[in-house]
Design an enzyme around this catalytic site. Structure first.
Site, mmCIF file in Angstrom:
data_model
loop_
_atom_site.group_PDB
_atom_site.id
_atom_site.type_symbol
_atom_site.label_atom_id
_atom_site.label_comp_id
_atom_site.label_asym_id
_atom_site.label_seq_id
_atom_site.Cartn_x
_atom_site.Cartn_y
_atom_site.Cartn_z
ATOM 1 N N HIS A 181 -4.713 -4.155 -2.299
ATOM 2 C CA HIS A 181 -5.089 -3.763 -0.933
ATOM 3 C C HIS A 181 -5.153 -2.253 -0.748
ATOM 4 O O HIS A 181 -5.082 -1.767 0.376
ATOM 5 C CB HIS A 181 -4.094 -4.382 0.077
ATOM 6 C CG HIS A 181 -4.073 -5.875 0.045
ATOM 7 N ND1 HIS A 181 -3.008 -6.614 0.471
ATOM 8 C CD2 HIS A 181 -5.002 -6.767 -0.390
ATOM 9 C CE1 HIS A 181 -3.274 -7.913 0.310
ATOM 10 N NE2 HIS A 181 -4.468 -8.031 -0.209
ATOM 11 N N CYS A 219 -13.670 8.749 3.533
ATOM 12 C CA CYS A 219 -14.653 8.821 4.627
ATOM 13 C C CYS A 219 -15.016 7.390 5.022
ATOM 14 O O CYS A 219 -15.341 6.582 4.139
ATOM 15 C CB CYS A 219 -15.900 9.565 4.140
ATOM 16 S SG CYS A 219 -17.324 9.407 5.260
ATOM 17 N N THR A 267 6.671 -12.063 -0.660
ATOM 18 C CA THR A 267 5.409 -12.238 0.070
ATOM 19 C C THR A 267 5.413 -13.579 0.790
ATOM 20 O O THR A 267 5.915 -14.578 0.287
ATOM 21 C CB THR A 267 4.182 -12.149 -0.860
ATOM 22 O OG1 THR A 267 2.997 -12.404 -0.091
ATOM 23 C CG2 THR A 267 4.245 -13.132 -2.013
ATOM 24 N N VAL A 308 0.841 -1.209 0.000
ATOM 25 C CA VAL A 308 0.000 0.000 0.000
ATOM 26 C C VAL A 308 0.876 1.261 0.000
ATOM 27 O O VAL A 308 0.368 2.365 0.183
ATOM 28 C CB VAL A 308 -0.937 -0.018 1.241
ATOM 29 C CG1 VAL A 308 -1.892 -1.205 1.157
ATOM 30 C CG2 VAL A 308 -0.149 -0.054 2.551
ATOM 31 N N PRO A 347 13.928 -14.647 0.624
ATOM 32 C CA PRO A 347 15.019 -15.275 1.383
ATOM 33 C C PRO A 347 14.535 -16.474 2.207
ATOM 34 O O PRO A 347 15.314 -17.322 2.618
ATOM 35 C CB PRO A 347 15.502 -14.161 2.313
ATOM 36 C CG PRO A 347 14.867 -12.915 1.849
ATOM 37 C CD PRO A 347 13.674 -13.284 1.050
#
Ligand code: BV8
Length: 258
Positions: free
Chosen positions: A126, A134, A197, A110, A223
């Site tokens: 996302h 709002c 991820t 994000v 990794p």
């Protein structure tokens, strides 16, 4: 903690697979921003937020319960973002996009660092923490226009009980239908690269397996091992900021762009 895995070399077969691919889709997670200094979701939260788990803060229930704590967590993350730059992984992905007629970058992140690095075709599954909406009407709010510091979070101009919230998808919230549809369509590709991820968060994590089921060659760059590692055709145990520039360099050398 998984055992330390030795870094793997980038095989000539991986380079050849990318060299002959026509359509490439990439899925990134928080690990791609790690080398910019942005903590991943599963890193321990440092300092101020050490007592909170992201999953406990990134939910509508947490916002209803403690809108000020959740708002301040996002303000802290926005501040962190303003101090960092895209890293070599972000820049290598922007360069990779230029090589393919049909390239899609799907991100769970994000932070908009892919945009800042020059990537153009980016699908944000996302949302992003740069924009404010709002919490009742979900209409975009120009924060500068309402920056009334006496309220935390600021009150929304669009609803009498509306509060300002980040334009992200919280746990338990539906992903934007258009983003999910476009990302699902992009899973029909020659090569799908899953980078940085933990392949835990759904439905994002299922896209890599969907791509493989449709015949894509699946590359994982991380990794550490993840639930996806056993499905991958190529597993690069490496930091994204180290191996992606090497991949781009070898592609340019052995498969120069036509
Ligand atoms: C939904 C925005 C339904 C907020 C985020 C099955 C199907 C559907 C849903 C579910 C399901 N099972 C469970 C669920 C619910 C839930 C879920 O998945 N929970 C998990 C915890 C099990 N999913 C949802 O709630 C989703 N919504 O399904 O709604 C619905 C339908 C209709 C109507 C109503 C509801 C919404 C999920 C979105 C949540 N929002 N972010 C914010 O950021 O504040 S997700 C959040 O996690 C971030 O976006 C992050 O990117 C994402 C995933 O985490 P990763 O990116 O993988 O990060 P992580 O830290 O885990 O891992 C980093 C990796 O990088 C590690 O593997 C590490 O080894 C590696 N790494 C580290 N350094 C490097 C590196 N790799 C490369 N290079 C390096 N240098």
């Amino acid at each position: 903690m998984t055992a330390e895995r030795a870094p793997t070399a980038i095989s000539s077969e991986l380079i050849a697979t990318l060299g002959r691919a026509q359509t490439v889709t990439v899925m990134t997670g928080a690990g791609v921003s790690a080398e910019s200094g942005i903590a991943t979701f599963r890193d321990r939260n440092d300092g101020l937020w050490a007592n909170y788990r992201p999953e406990d803060l990134a939910t509508p229930e947490a916002f209803e319960r403690n809108p000020d704590i959740v708002w301040n967590w996002y303000q802290w993350r926005r501040e962190q973002l303003s101090l960092v730059q895209p890293n070599p992984a972000h820049r290598a992905l922007a360069a990779l996009e230029c090589r393919y007629r049909d390239f899609t970058l799907v991100t769970q992140n994000v932070d908009r660092l892919h945009h800042r690095a020059g990537s153009r075709r980016v699908i944000e599954l996302h949302g992003n923490i740069i924009e404010t909406i709002c919490h009742r009407t979900r209409r975009l709010i120009e924060l500068e226009a309402i920056n009334d510091a006496s309220f935390v979070p600021p009150r929304s101009p669009y609803h009498p009980e509306g509060l300002a919230r980040p334009n992200v998808v919280w746990f338990g919230e539906a992903l934007p239908a258009s983003a999910l549809n476009d990302a699902t369509a992009a899973s029909a590709c020659d090569v799908f690269i899953s980078i940085g991820t933990s392949s835990v968060v759904q439905p994002a994590a299922s896209l890599a397996v969907l791509a493989k089921d449709q015949g894509a060659a699946l590359i994982e760059i991380n990794p550490e091992a993840t639930p996806l590692t056993g499905f991958a055709d190529f597993v690069l145990t490496a930091a994204a900021g180290v191996c992606l520039p090497q991949i781009v360099e070898r592609l340019n050398r052995h498969h120069p762009k036509d």
